[in-house]
Design an enzyme around this catalytic site. Structure first.
Site, PDB file in Angstrom:
ATOM      1  N   HIS A 116      -1.182 -35.239 -31.529  1.00  0.00           N
ATOM      2  CA  HIS A 116      -2.017 -35.849 -32.562  1.00  0.00           C
ATOM      3  C   HIS A 116      -3.412 -35.239 -32.489  1.00  0.00           C
ATOM      4  CE1 HIS A 116      -2.944 -38.283 -29.035  1.00  0.00           C
ATOM      5  NE2 HIS A 116      -3.959 -38.836 -29.670  1.00  0.00           N
ATOM      6  N   HIS A 160      -6.563 -36.510 -32.131  1.00  0.00           N
ATOM      7  CA  HIS A 160      -7.721 -37.031 -31.409  1.00  0.00           C
ATOM      8  C   HIS A 160      -8.304 -35.929 -30.523  1.00  0.00           C
ATOM      9  CE1 HIS A 160      -6.860 -41.603 -31.877  1.00  0.00           C
ATOM     10  NE2 HIS A 160      -7.808 -41.202 -32.706  1.00  0.00           N
ATOM     11  N   HIS A 182       0.420 -45.160 -33.271  1.00  0.00           N
ATOM     12  CA  HIS A 182      -0.916 -45.018 -32.709  1.00  0.00           C
ATOM     13  C   HIS A 182      -1.913 -45.301 -33.830  1.00  0.00           C
ATOM     14  CE1 HIS A 182      -3.827 -43.821 -29.798  1.00  0.00           C
ATOM     15  NE2 HIS A 182      -4.131 -42.661 -30.352  1.00  0.00           N
ATOM     16  N   ASP A 191      -9.497 -35.591 -27.538  1.00  0.00           N
ATOM     17  CA  ASP A 191      -9.102 -35.342 -26.152  1.00  0.00           C
ATOM     18  C   ASP A 191      -7.764 -34.627 -26.054  1.00  0.00           C
ATOM     19  OD1 ASP A 191      -8.140 -37.874 -27.163  1.00  0.00           O
ATOM     20  OD2 ASP A 191      -7.446 -38.376 -25.156  1.00  0.00           O
ATOM     21  N   HIS A 192      -7.134 -34.353 -27.198  1.00  0.00           N
ATOM     22  CA  HIS A 192      -5.860 -33.629 -27.214  1.00  0.00           C
ATOM     23  C   HIS A 192      -5.965 -32.263 -27.901  1.00  0.00           C
ATOM     24  CE1 HIS A 192      -3.225 -37.073 -25.907  1.00  0.00           C
ATOM     25  NE2 HIS A 192      -4.355 -37.698 -26.222  1.00  0.00           N
ATOM     26  N   ASP A 223       0.115 -40.232 -27.648  1.00  0.00           N
ATOM     27  CA  ASP A 223      -0.420 -41.587 -27.503  1.00  0.00           C
ATOM     28  C   ASP A 223       0.396 -42.533 -28.377  1.00  0.00           C
ATOM     29  OD1 ASP A 223      -2.277 -40.290 -26.002  1.00  0.00           O
ATOM     30  OD2 ASP A 223      -4.016 -40.897 -27.190  1.00  0.00           O
TER      31      ASP A 223
END
Length: 315
Positions: A63, A65, A141, A67-68, A212
């Site tokens: 996904h 976000h 999510h 932090d990914h 997530d």
């Protein structure tokens, strides 16, 4: 086949854990690897591993976000400096192409290799080659998030060397043809059937890596019968309301998914930065009350995924 954790923290890095990235080291003779997610600093983590960017073949993004995905622009740019870096495929939710192309446009980046985007928005097979089938399905999510089921195709059975010697089959190319399922004719005209000298095929391994997610049906479907399940464990037991609000899972919920899916081993990752190593040990012990074969991932942890009939081990 090996799983190497390059980042195991949720949201933001800590001194001990970087943000999310996982490498899947392919078995010989492929000798390449894939990345699942690429949080900021992933290329720095790779510098302390034996993995080289010119051997990177695919990136699967769960996904969008930060932090990914925030590690992608730097890693992709650095890959241009590696000799032999061939075409690279990037799979991910709709928007991954626009994100990267926007960064490249405004930073003046020109890659020295072909980048192929495959954006996904549904359930099903997204990739298939001679070695693997990759399936994706949406999770639950706060934004579109996917899980991936990576299935290794069955491998040819083992040659019966004793029987081959008895039949006077000379070692060499004929062995390879027999192992590939071909019948062969010897110099004297005798036909040797592959089915008579090759054992049953060896089942391929299955690795499921989820993005997530809070507990959902697709998590169980993707993980069904997997040799290894990598599941987020952002929150601890008793934090179910917070997990629900943020679209995440607790360690107990991850263990329940593993038990329902009948996996062989559960790897927990994506721990909230509020948990230090001692707290993670406690979280893992909690999960083991539901699913005993549970291991907490840490940065640089390397897990061998064994074939059926052998035991899992970490290095």
């Amino acid at each position: 086949m090996r799983i190497i954790f390059l980042g195991t923290s949720a949201g933001r890095p800590t001194k001990a854990r970087n943000v999310t990235s996982i490498a899947l080291k392919l078995p010989d003779p492929a000798n390449g690897f894939w990345l699942i997610d690429c949080g900021e600093g992933t290329q720095h983590r790779l510098l302390s591993s034996k993995l080289k960017l010119n051997r990177l073949e695919r990136i699967l993004i769960t996904h969008l976000h930060g932090d990914h995905i925030y590690g992608l622009p730097g890693l992709l740019t650095s890959r241009s400096y590696f000799d032999g870096a061939g075409p690279l495929q990037i799979y991910g939710p709709i928007g991954i192409r626009a994100y990267l192309e926007g960064v490249f446009e405004h930073s003046g980046v020109h890659l020295e290799y072909e980048l192929d985007f495959i954006e996904i928005d549904s359930t099903g097979i997204i990739a298939q080659d001679d070695g693997f089938i990759v399936e994706a399905a949406p999770l639950e999510h706060r934004m579109p998030s996917y899980g991936y089921r990576i299935t290794e195709l069955p491998q040819p059975g083992h040659l019966d060397l004793t029987k081959l010697a008895e039949l006077k089959v000379p070692p060499g190319p004929l062995y390879g043809r027999l192992k590939r399922g071909e019948d062969v004719k010897l110099a004297g005209g005798v036909i040797i059937r592959s089915s008579d000298v090759v054992g049953p095929s060896v089942p391929g391994r299955i690795v499921t890596i989820l993005g997530d997610t809070k507990p959902c049906g697709n998590a169980v479907i993707l993980a069904q019968g997997a040799d290894l399940l990598v599941h987020e464990a952002t929150f601890g037991a008793g934090m179910e309301e917070k997990a629900e609000a943020y679209g995440h899972s607790t360690v107990l919920q991850a263990a329940e998914i593993a038990a329902k899916a009948g996996v062989r081993q559960l790897l927990l990752t994506h721990f909230s930065s509020r948990f230090d190593d001692e707290a993670v040990e406690k979280l893992t012990a909690d999960a083991q009350t539901i699913f005993p074969d549970t291991v907490a991932a840490r940065d640089y942890l390397e897990i061998h995924v064994p074939r059926m009939g052998s035991n899992a081990s970490s290095v």
